[in-house]
Design a protein around this motif. Sequence first.
Motif, short mmCIF file in Angstrom:
data_model
loop_
_atom_site.label_atom_id
_atom_site.label_comp_id
_atom_site.label_asym_id
_atom_site.label_seq_id
_atom_site.Cartn_x
_atom_site.Cartn_y
_atom_site.Cartn_z
N SER A 271 -3.57 5.88 28.49
CA SER A 271 -2.19 5.69 28.93
C SER A 271 -1.33 6.87 28.53
O SER A 271 -1.62 7.58 27.56
CB SER A 271 -1.61 4.41 28.32
N ILE A 272 -0.25 7.07 29.28
CA ILE A 272 0.70 8.13 28.96
C ILE A 272 1.42 7.80 27.66
O ILE A 272 1.60 8.67 26.79
CB ILE A 272 1.71 8.31 30.12
N GLY A 273 1.82 6.55 27.49
CA GLY A 273 2.55 6.16 26.29
C GLY A 273 1.76 6.38 25.02
O GLY A 273 2.33 6.68 23.96
N GLY A 274 0.43 6.25 25.09
CA GLY A 274 -0.41 6.42 23.91
C GLY A 274 -0.99 7.81 23.78
O GLY A 274 -1.84 8.04 22.91
N TRP A 275 -0.57 8.75 24.63
CA TRP A 275 -1.10 10.12 24.66
C TRP A 275 -2.61 10.14 24.95
O TRP A 275 -3.30 11.08 24.56
CB TRP A 275 -0.85 10.86 23.34
N THR A 276 -3.12 9.12 25.62
CA THR A 276 -4.57 9.07 25.88
C THR A 276 -4.90 9.25 27.36
O THR A 276 -6.08 9.23 27.72
CB THR A 276 -5.17 7.74 25.38
N ALA A 277 -3.89 9.41 28.22
CA ALA A 277 -4.17 9.79 29.61
C ALA A 277 -4.65 11.23 29.62
O ALA A 277 -4.11 12.09 28.92
CB ALA A 277 -2.91 9.64 30.46
N ALA A 278 -5.69 11.52 30.42
CA ALA A 278 -6.29 12.85 30.45
C ALA A 278 -5.49 13.77 31.37
O ALA A 278 -5.36 13.51 32.56
CB ALA A 278 -7.74 12.76 30.92
N LEU A 279 -4.94 14.86 30.79
CA LEU A 279 -4.06 15.77 31.52
C LEU A 279 -4.70 17.14 31.72
O LEU A 279 -5.57 17.56 30.95
CB LEU A 279 -2.75 15.95 30.76
N ASN A 280 -4.23 17.84 32.73
CA ASN A 280 -4.66 19.22 32.96
C ASN A 280 -3.99 20.19 31.98
O ASN A 280 -4.52 21.26 31.69
CB ASN A 280 -4.34 19.65 34.39
N GLU A 281 -2.81 19.81 31.49
CA GLU A 281 -2.07 20.62 30.52
C GLU A 281 -1.61 19.71 29.39
O GLU A 281 -1.48 18.50 29.57
CB GLU A 281 -0.86 21.29 31.18
N PRO A 282 -1.34 20.27 28.19
CA PRO A 282 -0.95 19.43 27.06
C PRO A 282 0.33 18.64 27.32
O PRO A 282 1.16 19.01 28.15
CB PRO A 282 -0.74 20.45 25.92
N TYR A 283 0.47 17.55 26.59
CA TYR A 283 1.70 16.77 26.63
C TYR A 283 2.88 17.63 26.17
O TYR A 283 2.70 18.58 25.38
CB TYR A 283 1.58 15.54 25.73
N ALA A 284 4.07 17.28 26.62
CA ALA A 284 5.26 18.02 26.22
C ALA A 284 5.60 17.79 24.75
O ALA A 284 6.20 18.65 24.10
CB ALA A 284 6.45 17.63 27.10
N ASP A 285 5.22 16.62 24.21
CA ASP A 285 5.56 16.28 22.83
C ASP A 285 4.33 16.17 21.94
O ASP A 285 4.39 15.58 20.85
CB ASP A 285 6.36 14.98 22.79
#
Length: 504
Positions: A271-285
Amino acid sequence: MTITLFKDGFLFTEKGTFQKGDLLIEGDHVSRAFYNGSPPVPDTLKPRNIVDLKNRYLIPGFIDAHIHLRSLALKSLRCDLGDAGSADDVLRLMSEWAGSHDDRFVVGVDWDESRWPERRYPTRDMLDSIERERPVFARRICGHIGVVNTPFAKLLEAEGVTPDSATGLIEEHDVWVAGRLSSPDETLISNSFDGAIAALHRLGITGIHDIIEPNQFDVYLKGIAESGRRLRIAGLVCTDPKKLDQYREDSKAMDRSYFNIEGIKVFLDGSIGGWTAALNEPYADSPRMDSLLVPEERLARLLRECRDRGYMCAAHAIGDRAVRAVLRQMVDYPKNTRLFRIEHAEIVGAEELDLLRRAPVYAVMQPNFIRNWGGPGGLYEERLGRERAKLCNRFRSFLEAGVRYCFSSDGMPPGPLYGMKGATHHPTPEERIPPGEALLRYTVAARAFQNGRWGQGVFEEGSRADVVVLSGNPLETDTDAVSVLKTYVGGECVYDAKKPEGND
């Protein structure tokens, strides 16, 4: 066979509009819709039941195409943290619940720190202050993150799970293990389904695509059967396709008009809220990008086996990296393959959108998410930054690209009228869709998965007689001001707002 006539109302159409008309139901199927009095209802018709709509609005029953019925049922047995306004509120609510319940486990569900001023998770120390003897578990609203106290951590360690020693934080599969360990008594679970189904009826939901956990499947079936309430269920089991035949065998006594096992669910990320969604670039925070939960080789095998066996494969993919990975595996299948779904598809860039356009896939989206977490200062902007947040829940872009998609809630919260506003008032104006289009995504589009078993089109002859009476026009009125007056499943009234005591 009972004949019911809904007269003098406004009927929803496939054009996403309402027209004056009457609807005739024979038994559990739609017989005919009479729009604008042409042709008129035959004088020879002698309906047993006449429902005077009094210029109210009649729509096909809402379909929630991604929900967790068992979780909704279990919520009544746990401490509800959905209204908590801070981590301190979590502490207070769970302490009160622990003081009034002697259950072996103290479990709280659905806290959402993104709505709190301090935006910090509850901690192990906080939960230890609630109970030092009983295990305590607080699960985030997304279901992908949780926090446990010291006694619960010891139980998890015996299962090979090691919570964060400082915070008590657990993620993904470890959250599922915690849920399994803290599962209530089987009788309590099965009894709780009745209230959950009644709650869906109050929202006008007549059918669901349910994400089914493999454990306690017999308890799940028992709860639905003993409730006796009508609800159409298309099940997606979190298992391997090789095991799905057994689940179909175990559920063969269920009425196939209402219950079918359709396929499997596989998780590509979190999930996005848990920072566990897999992204192409790092999270902003956070420097995290997170990796895929399933290797692409295994995903390819699952898709192939589902195709060969005729099972549906629903792939949970939220981050753009996960979306891209699953679509690359799907895109070369024939366009007429109608077995693949992508659940959520929340973050979609140009490459992912092109793959969605070309792949034989249905996207199952949640407009309530953008209502919950979109806009300035919202969770999406905090996790992704302002520009990347504009790539979330791209309803208009999907529509213009010809992507096949429908709507659902994931239970956060259930309620199509609530979700519609997320689609029509998207914080990125370019991604808004008309209310008629949003309503189609909750009704007709969601029926496309059932190959006609639940009906096709809007009030098409032979479709299941699942209809909902609304108090106002959801295309012209703020949907927060529109309510469900009556819900019918299979021609039977299962909810009447004027008789709430008779529905529970």
